[in-house]
Scaffold this motif. Structure first.
Motif, PDB file in Angstrom:
ATOM      1  N   ARG A 102      -1.759 -26.931  41.012  1.00  0.00           N
ATOM      2  CA  ARG A 102      -1.820 -26.387  40.001  1.00  0.00           C
ATOM      3  C   ARG A 102      -3.004 -25.438  40.088  1.00  0.00           C
ATOM      4  NH1 ARG A 102       1.472 -26.529  35.168  1.00  0.00           N
ATOM      5  NH2 ARG A 102       1.705 -29.425  34.626  1.00  0.00           N
ATOM      6  N   LEU A 103      -3.674 -25.860  40.974  1.00  0.00           N
ATOM      7  CA  LEU A 103      -5.129 -25.475  40.502  1.00  0.00           C
ATOM      8  C   LEU A 103      -4.993 -24.065  41.370  1.00  0.00           C
ATOM      9  CD1 LEU A 103      -8.334 -25.563  40.384  1.00  0.00           C
ATOM     10  CD2 LEU A 103      -8.725 -26.177  42.810  1.00  0.00           C
ATOM     11  N   PRO A 104      -4.779 -23.296  42.402  1.00  0.00           N
ATOM     12  CA  PRO A 104      -4.440 -21.641  43.041  1.00  0.00           C
ATOM     13  C   PRO A 104      -4.062 -21.134  41.611  1.00  0.00           C
ATOM     14  CG  PRO A 104      -4.002 -23.469  44.434  1.00  0.00           C
ATOM     15  CD  PRO A 104      -3.373 -24.647  43.674  1.00  0.00           C
ATOM     16  N   GLY A 105      -2.833 -21.462  40.847  1.00  0.00           N
ATOM     17  CA  GLY A 105      -2.127 -20.284  39.784  1.00  0.00           C
ATOM     18  C   GLY A 105      -3.383 -20.622  39.213  1.00  0.00           C
ATOM     19  N   VAL A 106      -4.254 -21.870  38.167  1.00  0.00           N
ATOM     20  CA  VAL A 106      -4.950 -21.468  37.578  1.00  0.00           C
ATOM     21  C   VAL A 106      -6.403 -20.426  38.273  1.00  0.00           C
ATOM     22  CG1 VAL A 106      -6.824 -23.044  36.782  1.00  0.00           C
ATOM     23  CG2 VAL A 106      -4.823 -23.895  36.137  1.00  0.00           C
ATOM     24  N   LEU A 107      -6.497 -20.880  39.716  1.00  0.00           N
ATOM     25  CA  LEU A 107      -7.937 -20.062  39.950  1.00  0.00           C
ATOM     26  C   LEU A 107      -7.395 -17.949  39.825  1.00  0.00           C
ATOM     27  CD1 LEU A 107      -8.805 -21.742  42.330  1.00  0.00           C
ATOM     28  CD2 LEU A 107     -10.526 -21.491  41.047  1.00  0.00           C
ATOM     29  N   ALA A 108      -5.779 -17.660  40.025  1.00  0.00           N
ATOM     30  CA  ALA A 108      -5.848 -16.681  40.566  1.00  0.00           C
ATOM     31  C   ALA A 108      -6.086 -16.000  38.578  1.00  0.00           C
ATOM     32  CB  ALA A 108      -4.249 -16.739  41.073  1.00  0.00           C
ATOM     33  N   ALA A 109      -5.547 -17.045  37.501  1.00  0.00           N
ATOM     34  CA  ALA A 109      -5.945 -16.444  36.279  1.00  0.00           C
ATOM     35  C   ALA A 109      -7.006 -16.410  35.626  1.00  0.00           C
ATOM     36  CB  ALA A 109      -4.964 -17.712  35.597  1.00  0.00           C
ATOM     37  N   ARG A 110      -8.055 -17.338  36.379  1.00  0.00           N
ATOM     38  CA  ARG A 110      -8.950 -17.335  35.557  1.00  0.00           C
ATOM     39  C   ARG A 110      -9.913 -16.395  36.622  1.00  0.00           C
ATOM     40  NH1 ARG A 110     -11.645 -21.906  34.100  1.00  0.00           N
ATOM     41  NH2 ARG A 110     -10.664 -23.782  33.502  1.00  0.00           N
ATOM     42  N   ARG A 111      -9.816 -16.066  37.788  1.00  0.00           N
ATOM     43  CA  ARG A 111     -10.262 -15.116  38.379  1.00  0.00           C
ATOM     44  C   ARG A 111      -9.669 -13.370  37.462  1.00  0.00           C
ATOM     45  NH1 ARG A 111      -9.889 -18.261  44.201  1.00  0.00           N
ATOM     46  NH2 ARG A 111     -11.735 -18.782  44.236  1.00  0.00           N
ATOM     47  N   LYS A 112      -8.775 -13.574  37.000  1.00  0.00           N
ATOM     48  CA  LYS A 112      -8.082 -12.542  36.854  1.00  0.00           C
ATOM     49  C   LYS A 112      -8.869 -11.987  35.601  1.00  0.00           C
ATOM     50  CE  LYS A 112      -3.822 -10.926  34.956  1.00  0.00           C
ATOM     51  NZ  LYS A 112      -2.619 -11.135  34.732  1.00  0.00           N
ATOM     52  N   ASN A 113      -8.590 -13.129  34.493  1.00  0.00           N
ATOM     53  CA  ASN A 113      -9.469 -12.656  33.518  1.00  0.00           C
ATOM     54  C   ASN A 113     -11.001 -12.267  33.513  1.00  0.00           C
ATOM     55  OD1 ASN A 113      -7.633 -13.978  31.909  1.00  0.00           O
ATOM     56  ND2 ASN A 113      -7.649 -15.683  32.422  1.00  0.00           N
ATOM     57  N   ALA A 114     -11.906 -12.799  34.712  1.00  0.00           N
ATOM     58  CA  ALA A 114     -13.132 -12.455  35.074  1.00  0.00           C
ATOM     59  C   ALA A 114     -13.394 -11.243  35.389  1.00  0.00           C
ATOM     60  CB  ALA A 114     -13.747 -14.022  36.128  1.00  0.00           C
ATOM     61  N   GLN A 115     -12.367 -10.800  36.255  1.00  0.00           N
ATOM     62  CA  GLN A 115     -11.854  -9.274  36.826  1.00  0.00           C
ATOM     63  C   GLN A 115     -12.499  -8.383  35.712  1.00  0.00           C
ATOM     64  OE1 GLN A 115      -9.102  -8.723  39.597  1.00  0.00           O
ATOM     65  NE2 GLN A 115     -10.557  -9.945  41.185  1.00  0.00           N
ATOM     66  N   ALA A 116     -11.329  -8.497  34.727  1.00  0.00           N
ATOM     67  CA  ALA A 116     -11.003  -8.071  33.148  1.00  0.00           C
ATOM     68  C   ALA A 116     -12.186  -7.560  32.383  1.00  0.00           C
ATOM     69  CB  ALA A 116      -9.870  -8.227  32.573  1.00  0.00           C
ATOM     70  N   TYR A 117     -13.273  -8.785  32.153  1.00  0.00           N
ATOM     71  CA  TYR A 117     -14.682  -9.240  31.570  1.00  0.00           C
ATOM     72  C   TYR A 117     -15.507  -8.747  32.731  1.00  0.00           C
ATOM     73  CZ  TYR A 117     -12.001 -13.124  29.107  1.00  0.00           C
ATOM     74  OH  TYR A 117     -10.949 -13.174  28.304  1.00  0.00           O
ATOM     75  N   ASP A 118     -15.665  -8.278  34.072  1.00  0.00           N
ATOM     76  CA  ASP A 118     -16.407  -7.392  34.073  1.00  0.00           C
ATOM     77  C   ASP A 118     -16.076  -6.034  34.234  1.00  0.00           C
ATOM     78  OD1 ASP A 118     -17.944  -9.749  35.211  1.00  0.00           O
ATOM     79  OD2 ASP A 118     -16.575  -9.893  37.846  1.00  0.00           O
ATOM     80  N   ARG A 119     -14.921  -5.139  34.246  1.00  0.00           N
ATOM     81  CA  ARG A 119     -14.871  -4.374  34.173  1.00  0.00           C
ATOM     82  C   ARG A 119     -15.657  -3.793  33.122  1.00  0.00           C
ATOM     83  NH1 ARG A 119      -9.985  -4.601  36.748  1.00  0.00           N
ATOM     84  NH2 ARG A 119      -9.115  -5.087  35.017  1.00  0.00           N
ATOM     85  N   LEU A 120     -15.271  -4.949  32.022  1.00  0.00           N
ATOM     86  CA  LEU A 120     -15.201  -4.263  30.441  1.00  0.00           C
ATOM     87  C   LEU A 120     -16.524  -4.251  30.216  1.00  0.00           C
ATOM     88  CD1 LEU A 120     -15.146  -4.293  27.273  1.00  0.00           C
ATOM     89  CD2 LEU A 120     -15.116  -6.852  27.285  1.00  0.00           C
TER      90      LEU A 120
END
Ligand SMILES: Cc1ncc(COP(=O)(O)O)c(C=O)c1O
Length: 378
Positions: free
Chosen positions: A240-258
């Motif tokens: 599951r790890l690659p999928g988990v990392l992709a989801a976490r990175r997507k969330n983090a990028q959105a927060y960085d933009r905010l």
């Protein structure tokens, strides 16, 4: 409430555990060997050995690296206390140096200044999953003949220039605690390219037994083993790890933009070429509108899980303020931790707040978190 951390478990984990239970072979064995093989392959090291948790991964690896009482090990105070405690457990001396304000990670310039004749090793901690500057740290280690143990407890899948965290140091320790990016409930793992360290770690974690097992013992050791029940969960979690990392990175990028649109708040910085595993997303608050503690409360009142993680860096914990009570203090001269000033660690300790970044945060959750944070700071 959107929880700040949540394990991701599916029917695959349940099925894998069922198989082990039905096999009648529950203790560390074939399934653990398979997890080790797969995890070493994922990180890119020759060897891996599982342990009962991340703390025993660190302590076993340190002992296998021959860290002795009185040796100094340079590390960060802005970490979970297990990093420092595993050094102190062996009678070695945790030497805390301050962190970088942008990455929250140990500052290599300060590491170099802290090297003495007694220094034996450096323990960089990839805090919140953000890689430390491993190139500089390995250069310093080489210059001074030091060992490096990466505390990768929070950094499964983090990388620098595509090279995985855990493959830089002489050893690295991972934690599979329930809320980690990949978990086994409790569990840990050591990776290394050094066969001697690997062999010693295998003995130390298993009461000093040799490769053939049985009841011949060759050195003092412990029971720091995993079970195949846990390892079976680990194998499914690694898938599951690659999928988990992709989801976490997507969330983090959105927060960085905010956060880039808002004043008075600043994220942990991911430098170019560095890939965080985003185990934790915790920006620092510098607002005159509200204090950090008020922010945590405000988020919680608005259904957003939030907390501080290391409000007290290690040198401010009673454990180190009262180090004279530790059994090794009779034999080892510790620094006066109470007199230590590590201003950047203390500043981050006082200003960070965690928000949910895990793989089960939905688009709707993120939109809600976005709105709550905007409102708090507008
Ligand atoms: C940085 C760090 N080091 C070590 C550990 C210890 O791992 P465990 O809880 O599995 O013993 C943790 C666990 O949270 C950690 O975050």
């Amino acid at each position: 409430m959107i929880p700040v951390a949540k394990p991701l478990v599916g029917k695959e984990e349940v099925e894998a555990v069922r198989k082990v239970l039905e096999s009648g072979m529950l203790a560390e064995g074939k399934v653990s060997r398979e997890l080790e093989k797969q995890f070493a392959g994922y990180v890119g090291t020759k060897f891996a050995t599982v342990t009962s948790n991340g703390t025993t991964a660190l302590s076993t690896a340190l002992e296998a690296m021959d860290i002795q009482p009185g040796d100094e090990v340079i590390t960060t105070p802005f970490t979970f206390i297990a990093s420092a405690n595993t050094i102190a457990m062996l009678g070695a001396i945790p030497v805390f140096v301050d962190v970088e304000r942008d990455t929250y990670n140990i500052d290599p310039d300060l590491v170099e200044k802290a090297v003495t004749k007694k220094t034996k090793a450096i323990m960089p901690v990839h805090i919140f999953g953000m890689p430390c500057d491993m190139k500089r740290i390995m250069e310093i280690a080489e210059t001074h003949g030091l060992m490096v143990i990466e505390d990768a407890a929070q950094a499964h899948g983090a990388a620098i220039g595509g090279k995985k965290i855990g493959s830089f140091g002489h050893t690295a320790a991972f934690s599979f605690y329930a809320t980690k990016n990949m978990m086994t409930g409790e569990g840990g793992l050591i990776v290394t390219n050094d066969e001697d360290i690997y062999d010693r770690a295998n003995m130390i974690k298993n009461h000093g037994r040799g490769k053939e097992g049985g009841y011949s013992h060759f050195r003092i050791g412990y029971n720091n083993r995993m079970t195949d029940i846990s390892a079976a969960i680990g194998i499914e979690q690694l898938k599951r790890l690659p999928g988990v990392l992709a989801a976490r990175r997507k969330n983090a990028q959105a927060y960085d933009r905010l956060l880039s649109e808002l004043k008075g708040v600043r994220p942990q910085v991911q430098r170019k070429g560095f890939e965080s595993a985003y185990h934790v997303y915790a920006p620092c608050l510098y607002s005159d509108k509200m204090s950090r503690d008020q922010m945590v409360e405000y988020l919680k009142q608005n259904e957003v899980g939030s907390r501080t993680v290391y409000a007290l860096p290690c040198h401010k914990q009673d454990t180190y303020l009262n180090i004279s009570q530790w059994r090794w203090a009779k034999f080892v001269k510790y620094p006066k931790y109470s007199a230590m000033k590590l201003p950047v660690s203390e500043e981050i300790g006082a200003r960070h707040f965690e928000i949910p970044v895990h793989a089960m945060v939905t688009d709707a959750d993120r939109a809600h978190i976005d709105q709550v944070i905007r409102k708090a700071l507008s």
